[in-house]
Design a protein around this motif. Structure first.
Motif, PDB file in Angstrom:
ATOM      1  N   ALA A  38       0.811  -1.209   0.000  1.00  0.00           N
ATOM      2  CA  ALA A  38       0.000   0.000   0.000  1.00  0.00           C
ATOM      3  C   ALA A  38       0.845   1.259   0.000  1.00  0.00           C
ATOM      4  CB  ALA A  38      -0.929   0.012   1.215  1.00  0.00           C
ATOM      5  N   GLY A  39       2.070   1.184   0.481  1.00  0.00           N
ATOM      6  CA  GLY A  39       2.890   2.380   0.536  1.00  0.00           C
ATOM      7  C   GLY A  39       4.257   2.089   1.108  1.00  0.00           C
ATOM      8  N   ASP A  40       5.138   3.085   1.034  1.00  0.00           N
ATOM      9  CA  ASP A  40       6.513   2.927   1.484  1.00  0.00           C
ATOM     10  C   ASP A  40       6.699   3.543   2.862  1.00  0.00           C
ATOM     11  OD1 ASP A  40       7.219   1.798  -0.997  1.00  0.00           O
ATOM     12  OD2 ASP A  40       7.404   3.804  -1.871  1.00  0.00           O
ATOM     13  N   LEU A  41       7.515   2.890   3.681  1.00  0.00           N
ATOM     14  CA  LEU A  41       7.863   3.425   4.991  1.00  0.00           C
ATOM     15  C   LEU A  41       8.824   4.593   4.809  1.00  0.00           C
ATOM     16  CD1 LEU A  41       7.776   3.180   8.091  1.00  0.00           C
ATOM     17  CD2 LEU A  41       9.712   1.606   7.926  1.00  0.00           C
ATOM     18  N   ARG A  42       8.438   5.757   5.337  1.00  0.00           N
ATOM     19  CA  ARG A  42       9.269   6.947   5.203  1.00  0.00           C
ATOM     20  C   ARG A  42      10.123   7.191   6.441  1.00  0.00           C
ATOM     21  NH1 ARG A  42       7.553  11.005   1.709  1.00  0.00           N
ATOM     22  NH2 ARG A  42       9.248  12.202   2.646  1.00  0.00           N
ATOM     23  N   GLN A  43       9.508   7.081   7.611  1.00  0.00           N
ATOM     24  CA  GLN A  43      10.231   7.361   8.851  1.00  0.00           C
ATOM     25  C   GLN A  43       9.724   6.445   9.964  1.00  0.00           C
ATOM     26  OE1 GLN A  43      12.691   9.452   9.113  1.00  0.00           O
ATOM     27  NE2 GLN A  43      12.459  10.885   7.408  1.00  0.00           N
ATOM     28  N   THR A  44      10.587   6.160  10.909  1.00  0.00           N
ATOM     29  CA  THR A  44      10.183   5.546  12.171  1.00  0.00           C
ATOM     30  C   THR A  44      10.561   6.502  13.289  1.00  0.00           C
ATOM     31  OG1 THR A  44      10.474   3.295  11.331  1.00  0.00           O
ATOM     32  CG2 THR A  44      10.431   3.579  13.719  1.00  0.00           C
ATOM     33  N   LEU A  45       9.543   6.958  14.020  1.00  0.00           N
ATOM     34  CA  LEU A  45       9.751   7.959  15.072  1.00  0.00           C
ATOM     35  C   LEU A  45       9.883   7.241  16.411  1.00  0.00           C
ATOM     36  CD1 LEU A  45       7.014  10.528  13.932  1.00  0.00           C
ATOM     37  CD2 LEU A  45       9.332  10.179  13.035  1.00  0.00           C
ATOM     38  N   VAL A  46      11.037   7.326  17.013  1.00  0.00           N
ATOM     39  CA  VAL A  46      11.320   6.610  18.257  1.00  0.00           C
ATOM     40  C   VAL A  46      11.502   7.609  19.389  1.00  0.00           C
ATOM     41  CG1 VAL A  46      12.887   5.022  19.420  1.00  0.00           C
ATOM     42  CG2 VAL A  46      12.406   4.735  16.981  1.00  0.00           C
TER      43      VAL A  46
END
Length: 639
Positions: free
Chosen positions: A466-474
Motif C-alpha cells: 500500500a505504501g513505502d515506509l518513510r520514517q520511524t519515530l522513536v
C-alpha cells in the motif's frame, strides 16, 4: 528459507483475508430508518445503531420480544422482526427485562441503579423503584405477579410489593455483586448467583437462606429453574454449566465444552433441554436428563442472551455481533435475523464531502448516509477488529487499524465503493493503537503499543503493497495512542500512555519538542484547522490547549468529571468539542475554554467525536453501540 517461508505466509494471509471479506452492498433496512429518530435526546437529530444487546425475553403471548440494550428496550414483532417501539427512560444501560405472569407489567434493571416498571400493553412508564446503591443486574417477577425481585451489584436482592411499588425486604448474604436471581415455578424459592462464587437458595416467605452452593473462584453469571422447580442450572466464569438438585443442593450434571464464560442459561418450556449462551460466540443445547450436547449454534461474536418462545418451538439468541437470531429449537435451522445492534462504536469519520459517515464497530466497518440515517454498507472481516478508521483525501479510500492479535499489527486500506481490501502497511512488532492521515492524504501515521510511530507514503490502487515506509519515530516508551498531523503537514503530534505529548518534524523524523505539562496518559490530540492551536485530552480528566507558535498553554487546564477520550475542532476553529467517560459531549470556546454547551444522551462512555465538513453536525460514537448526530445549527453562542 526462513525469509521465503515468511513471505509465502504473508502473501497467503493477504489472499485469505481478501477471500474472507464478507461485503454487504447497499444494505436496505426492511422497515426503513424511522427508528433512528425514535425518542432522541435533546439536540440530536438522528441515532445510528440500536445499541448493545444485553438481554432478550419473549412477551407472555409469544407475539413479541423485548430486547434490553444499552439505550433502552426495543420491542420487536416476533413473526416479522419489525421494530415496533423503543422504551426509553433509564439514564444508564439496561441489563435485564422481565414480564409479569398476569401480562400487566414489564420490569427493567439498569446501570442507573433503578428498576423501572412499564405498562406491558402501552409501553408507558408507570413507576421507578429506587433502593439499590449500584447497578441493577437482574429483575424477575414471582409466579403470582405480586412480588418483584431485583439483584444488584450492591450485594443485595430487593423484594418489591407490586401492589404498592414499595420495598418489602432486602436479602443480604452474598459477599459480592449479585448477578442473577430467579423464582421457582411454585414461587416458594428464590435462587441467586453472585461474584462471590456462590449460588444461594432462599425461602421467599421468610427471606431465610436455605442452602449455599460454593463454587470457588467462579463468578456465577446466570441461573434458571427447570419448569418443575426440581433442578437449578447455573453458569459462570469457569465456562461450565452445572445442574443442581434443588432439594439437596447436590450437583447432578457438569456440562463442559464452552471456551469462555457462560452469560445466559434457559430451560425449554417442557424442561427436556437447556440452552447456554457463552462469550465463545456459541450457544449450546443440552439434554437435561443425560447432560449430552445436542447442538451447537454460532454467532460471529459473544453470545449474550438466549430465550425460548412460550410454545418452545423457537429459540432466540442475541450477540455482541449486533444480531438477534431466531432458530427452530428442534432442528437448529436459522429462521430469521434482526440486525442493527452493535457492541461498541470505537471510531467515526466523515468523508471529505460529508455525504457518508464511516464507523468502526468490532469486526465491521459501516458506512452511513448521515442526511437520511440510511446504512449503505457493512464490511465484515473475520479476525480483525476495526478500532480506528479515517478517510483519505480522495474520499474513495478508508484506512483502518485494529485487533489485539497478529492481524492488529498492520494498517490497512479499503476501497469505499466495493469494500475491496487494497493492501496493508506491515512493520509494527506490536498491535497498532492509533492512526492519522495528512490533509493531502499522502502520508499515513500509525502508532503502536510498543511506542514507535511509523510514517508511510500512501500509494492507492496497488495491491499487496500500500505504501513505502518513510520514517520511524522513536521516543515514546509506551503506547502512542493518539496522533494528529498539523494542517500544513509539517508536524506530527503524538500522545502516549507514557504521559507525554511530543511534536515531530515530518521530513526529518526528528523530535521537535516534548510537552511535559501533561501529567497522565494523553488519550487524544487534535490541531485546530487554522493550525494555531493544539489540544490534548488526558486521563487525569483535563484538557490542555497549546498555542502552536509559542508552545505555551493558552489557559489553565480545563477539568472534567471523567477521562477525556476524544477531541474535535469545528471547521472554523472557534469551538473545541470533547467526548468523555461521563457519557457527555462538551462544546467550549476554543480561545478561552469557556463552556458553551453540553450534549447528554449516550448511556455509556463517548469514545469518538467528529464534525461534519460543513460544521453543521457533530457526530459522537459511544460504547453504548450508537452514534448520535447533534444539530449545531440551532445553537447560538455569544462569542
Amino acid at each position: 528459507m526462513t525469509w521465503l517461508l515468511k513471505r509465502i505466509t504473508h502473501l497467503l494471509g493477504i489472499v485469505l483475508l481478501s477471500i474472507s471479506i464478507l461485503f454487504l452492498s447497499f444494505l436496505s433496512n426492511a422497515f426503513s430508518e424511522a427508528y433512528t429518530r425514535w425518542h432522541l435526546p435533546p439536540g440530536a437529530k438522528a441515532r445510528l445503531g440500536k445499541g448493545r444487546i444485553n438481554a432478550i425475553r419473549y412477551f407472555p403471548d409469544g407475539n413479541k420480544i423485548a430486547v434490553a440494550t444499552a439505550i433502552g428496550i426495543w420491542i420487536y414483532d416476533a413473526r416479522t422482526g419489525e421494530a415496533l417501539d423503543l422504551l426509553t427512560g433509564h439514564t444508564g444501560r439496561v441489563y435485564s427485562v422481565a414480564f409479569s405472569a398476569n401480562r400487566k407489567w414489564i420490569a427493567t434493571g439498569s446501570t442507573d441503579d433503578t428498576v423501572l416498571l412499564w405498562d406491558a400493553h402501552t409501553g408507558e412508564q408507570k413507576a421507578a423503584l429506587i433502593r439499590h446503591a449500584d447497578t441493577v443486574s437482574w429483575v424477575t417477577f414471582s409466579p403470582n405477579s405480586e412480588v418483584l425481585a431485583s439483584a444488584s451489584y450492591d450485594d443485595t436482592i430487593q423484594l418489591w410489593d407490586m401492589h404498592t411499588n414499595e420495598p418489602l425486604e432486602t436479602l443480604w448474604g452474598h459477599g459480592g455483586s449479585v448477578y442473577c436471581v430467579a423464582y421457582s415455578s411454585n414461587g416458594k424459592l428464590l435462587a441467586s448467583g453472585a461474584s462471590d462464587g456462590t449460588v444461594r437458595l432462599w425461602e421467599v416467605s421468610t427471606g431465610t437462606p436455605l442452602k449455599t452452593i460454593v463454587l470457588q473462584d467462579i463468578r456465577v453469571r446466570t441461573i434458571a429453574f427447570s419448569p418443575d422447580g426440581r433442578i437449578l442450572a447455573s453458569g459462570g466464569t469457569d465456562h461450565i454449566v452445572y445442574l443442581w438438585d434443588v432439594n439437596t443442593g447436590e450437583r447432578l450434571k457438569t456440562m463442559g465444552g464452552h471456551s469462555h464464560y457462560i452469560s445466559s442459561v434457559a430451560f425449554s418450556p417442557d424442561g427436556r433441554s437447556l440452552t447456554s449462551a457463552s462469550h465463545d460466540s456459541t450457544f449450546r443445547i443440552w439434554d437435561v436428563n443425560t447432560g449430552n450436547l445436542l447442538k451447537t449454534l454460532t454467532h460471529e461474536d459473544s453470545a449474550i442472551s438466549v430465550t425460548y418462545s412460550p410454545d418452545g418451538k423457537t429459540l432466540v439468541s442475541g450477540s455482541y455481533d449486533g444480531s438477534i437470531r431466531f432458530w427452530n429449537s428442534s432442528t437448529g435451522e436459522l429462521l430469521k435475523t434482526i440486525t442493527g445492534h452493535t457492541h461498541r462504536v470505537l471510531s467515526i469519520a466523515y468523508s471529505p464531502d460529508g455525504n457518508t459517515l464511516a464507523c468502526a464497530v468490532g469486526n465491521n466497518f459501516e458506512l452511513w448516509v448521515p442526511q437520511t440515517a440510511e446504512r449503505l454498507k457493512t464490511v465484515a472481516v473475520p479476525n480483525i477488529d476495526f478500532h480506528s478508521v479515517v478517510y483519505l483525501a480522495d474520499g474513495k479510500t478508508i484506512a483502518s487499524i485494529g485487533g489485539f492479535n497478529f492481524f492488529g499489527r498492520k494498517a490497512r486500506l479499503w476501497d469505499v465503493q466495493t469494500g475491496r481490501f487494497m493492501g496493508s502497511f506491515a512493520g509494527h512488532t506490536n498491535y497498532a493503537t492509533s492512526l492519522a492521515i495528512s490533509s493531502d492524504g499522502g502520508m499515513l501515521a500509525s502508532g503502536a503499543r510498543d511506542g514507535p510511530i511509523r510514517l508511510w507514503e500512501v500509494h492507492t490502487g496497488e495491491q499487496l503493497l500500500a505504501g513505502d515506509l518513510r520514517q520511524t519515530l522513536v521516543g515514546h516508551t509506551r503506547s502512542a495512542g493518539s496522533l494528529a498531523f498539523s494542517p500544513d503537514g509539517s508536524t506530527l503530534a503524538s500522545g502516549s500512555s507514557d504521559n507525554t505529548l511530543r511534536l515531530w518534524d515530518i521530513r526529518s523524523g526528528e523530535p521537535l519538542k516534548t510537552l511535559t505539562e501533561d501529567t497522565n496518559w494523553v488519550r487524544a490530540v487534535v490541531y485546530s484547522p487554522d493550525g494555531s492551536m493544539l489540544a490534548s485530552g488526558n486521563r487525569d480528566n483535563t484538557i490542555r490547549v497549546w498555542d502552536v507558535e509559542t508552545q505555551e498553554l493558552l489557559y489553565p487546564p480545563i477539568g472534567h468529571s471523567a477521562d477525556v477520550t476524544s477531541l474535535a475542532y469545528s471547521p472554523d476553529s472557534r469551538v473545541l468539542a470533547s467526548g468523555n467517560y461521563n457519557s457527555k459531549v462538551y462544546l467550549r470556546d476554543a480561545r478561552t475554554g469557556k463552556e458553551l454547551h453540553i450534549f447528554a444522551g449516550h448511556t455509556s462512555d463517548v469514545s469518538c467525536i467528529v464534525y461534519s465538513p460543513d460544521g453543521k453536525t457533530l457526530a459522537s460514537g459511544s460504547y453504548d453501540g450508537t452514534i448520535l448526530l447533534w444539530d449545531l445549527t440551532k445553537l447560538t453562542f455569544n462569542q
